[in-house]
Enzyme design. Structure first.
Site, PDB file in Angstrom:
ATOM      1  N   PRO A 323       0.676  -1.315  -0.141  1.00  0.00           N
ATOM      2  CG  PRO A 323       0.246  -0.722   2.168  1.00  0.00           C
ATOM      3  CD  PRO A 323       1.143  -1.805   1.293  1.00  0.00           C
ATOM      4  CB  THR A 324       4.282   2.059   1.048  1.00  0.00           C
ATOM      5  OG1 THR A 324       5.140   1.432   0.334  1.00  0.00           O
ATOM      6  CG2 THR A 324       3.994   1.495   2.284  1.00  0.00           C
ATOM      7  CB  CYS A 325       3.663   6.774  -1.883  1.00  0.00           C
ATOM      8  SG  CYS A 325       1.912   7.194  -1.801  1.00  0.00           S
ATOM      9  CG  ASP A 326       9.335   2.771  -2.449  1.00  0.00           C
ATOM     10  OD1 ASP A 326       9.899   2.068  -3.469  1.00  0.00           O
ATOM     11  OD2 ASP A 326      10.267   3.035  -1.870  1.00  0.00           O
ATOM     12  CG  ASN A 367       3.850   6.085   2.518  1.00  0.00           C
ATOM     13  OD1 ASN A 367       3.493   5.602   1.433  1.00  0.00           O
ATOM     14  ND2 ASN A 367       4.613   7.280   2.475  1.00  0.00           N
TER      15      ASN A 367
END
Ligand SMILES: *Cc1c(COP(=O)(O)O)cnc(C)c1O
Length: 377
Positions: A323-326, A367
């Site tokens: 789910p993270t922005c990476d 995050n």
């Protein structure tokens, strides 16, 4: 393995958010299985696999010893009720002041793989026992540990000679054949090297006593793995082949094999989408990913079994992501993961075989996602 106790726990407690649930009954069975499969080897549980206090207390009460990699791990083991003579400081990379702190806490056995480290141990933990780690090729392992630790056997002789000269007890040789090792023959090559070190030093009057066979014992993920008995048998045969009837003391350091199958992660589908209308590959995003504890999906090395409530419906390969922005937070893409076509937003999934190397790998708050919660039941 999702046991009935884990299913009951999740059904009654209904914890929100991703979490790991570990069933201590499975850990107890694993310990008993190791003891039966390798009756002549002392068991040193590799704490880093899962340092939950409940697990350490159970293993301490069953007579396990412990492989610790840092002073904090030493302290955790002591708090769990084990005495320091049951702890090996198995990390070959230690600050001298940490060696001194472990020594003050009573630890007397240390791993080394170079003369520089021997000198630290001689100064900070005088007269302790040291064992030298030799390199292995890690072949057959899904999570190899090869180059970083250990030295070639000829150098191991120098290291142990130096230890002896500095008043330490040159106790033995260690190796790790690589984690999730599915080749039963992996211990044979390493034991041949160990025997060589024993012989060279014996000729100089330095008598080694111990071979540390390391970890590597697997957990069943998607593919079957040989049973613990098969490992015990293969190791016993290799020991006999190389040491004849003068078998050294041996220890094993199972981490994954002790706790991997005892844990299940409950997670949730956050999004199912595609990258184009005519794209038939679905992307499934979970509320847990590489930074939430599934770091061993790096290079897609470990493929966890995933169960859903829709497993009786047809499956289709999906890219599975966290789910993270990476953009590194993708679990399986090179080899897409088959998941039910009907899988949808909000569905719960169970990621099995996650008792080892998950809670400790989860980041603190990348995050803003909280670290993996863990329940030991
Ligand atoms: C990590 C580690 C282990 C445990 O390895 P597994 O493959 O999980 O059994 C054992 N010994 C040492 C020195 C380790 O670093």
């Amino acid at each position: 393995m999702t046991t009935d106790r884990i299913i009951d726990f999740l059904a009654t407690r209904r914890p929100d958010g991703p979490c790991l649930v570990v069933d201590l009954d499975v850990v107890r069975d694993n310990f008993t299985t190791f003891r039966r499969a390798l009756p002549d080897s002392a068991i040193y549980y590799a704490v880093k696999a899962n340092p939950a206090p409940e697990i350490l207390r159970l293993l301490a009460s069953m007579g396990s010893n412990f492989d610790a990699a840092s002073v904090s791990e030493v302290e955790l083991v002591l708090e769990a009720g084990a005495t320091p003579d049951r702890i090996s400081f198995g990390n070959t990379i230690k600050k001298e002041r940490d060696i001194a702190r472990a020594y003050l806490l009573g630890v007397r056995m240390f791993a080394v793989d170079c003369v520089e480290e021997v000198e630290k141990v001689a100064r900070a933990a005088p007269a302790s026992r040291v064992f030298c780690r030799v390199l292995t090729d890690g072949e057959g392992a899904e999570w190899p540990l090869s180059r970083k630790f250990g030295c070639v056997p000829a150098m191991a002789c120098d290291v142990l000679r130096h230890a002896d000269r500095l008043g330490l007890t040159a106790h033995g040789v260690s190796f790790h054949v690589g984690s999730q090792q599915t080749h039963l023959g992996a211990w044979d090559r390493a034991l041949a090297d160990a025997r060589g070190v024993f012989d060279t030093l014996a000729a100089e009057g330095i008598v080694l006593k111990m071979v540390n066979l390391g970890g590597g014992f697997p957990t069943r993920y998607l593919k079957d793995v040989p049973a613990a008995e098969a490992y015990g048998q293969a190791i016993f045969e290799a020991l006999s082949r190389h040491f004849g009837n003068r078998l050294p003391e041996t220890i094993i350091e199972p981490g994954r094999g002790m706790v991997g199958n005892a844990g299940v992660i409950k997670a949730e589908v956050v999004l199912v989408s595609r990258k184009a209308d005519n794209d038939n590959l679905r992307w499934v995003y979970l509320d847990i990913g590489k930074f939430g504890g599934l770091a061993e999906t790096m290079d897609e090395a470990i493929r966890y079994p995933i169960r859903t409530h829709r497993d009786d419906s047809p499956v289709e390969p999906c890219v599975l992501a966290g789910p993270t922005c990476d953009s590194a937070d993708v679990l399986y893409e090179k080899t897409p993961y088959p998941l039910p076509v009907s899988l949808t937003i909000g569905d719960e999934v169970l990621i099995e075989g996650t008792g080892a190397y998950t809670s400790t790998y989860s980041s603190v708050a990348f995050n803003g996602f909280e670290p993996l919660r863990s329940y030991v039941i």
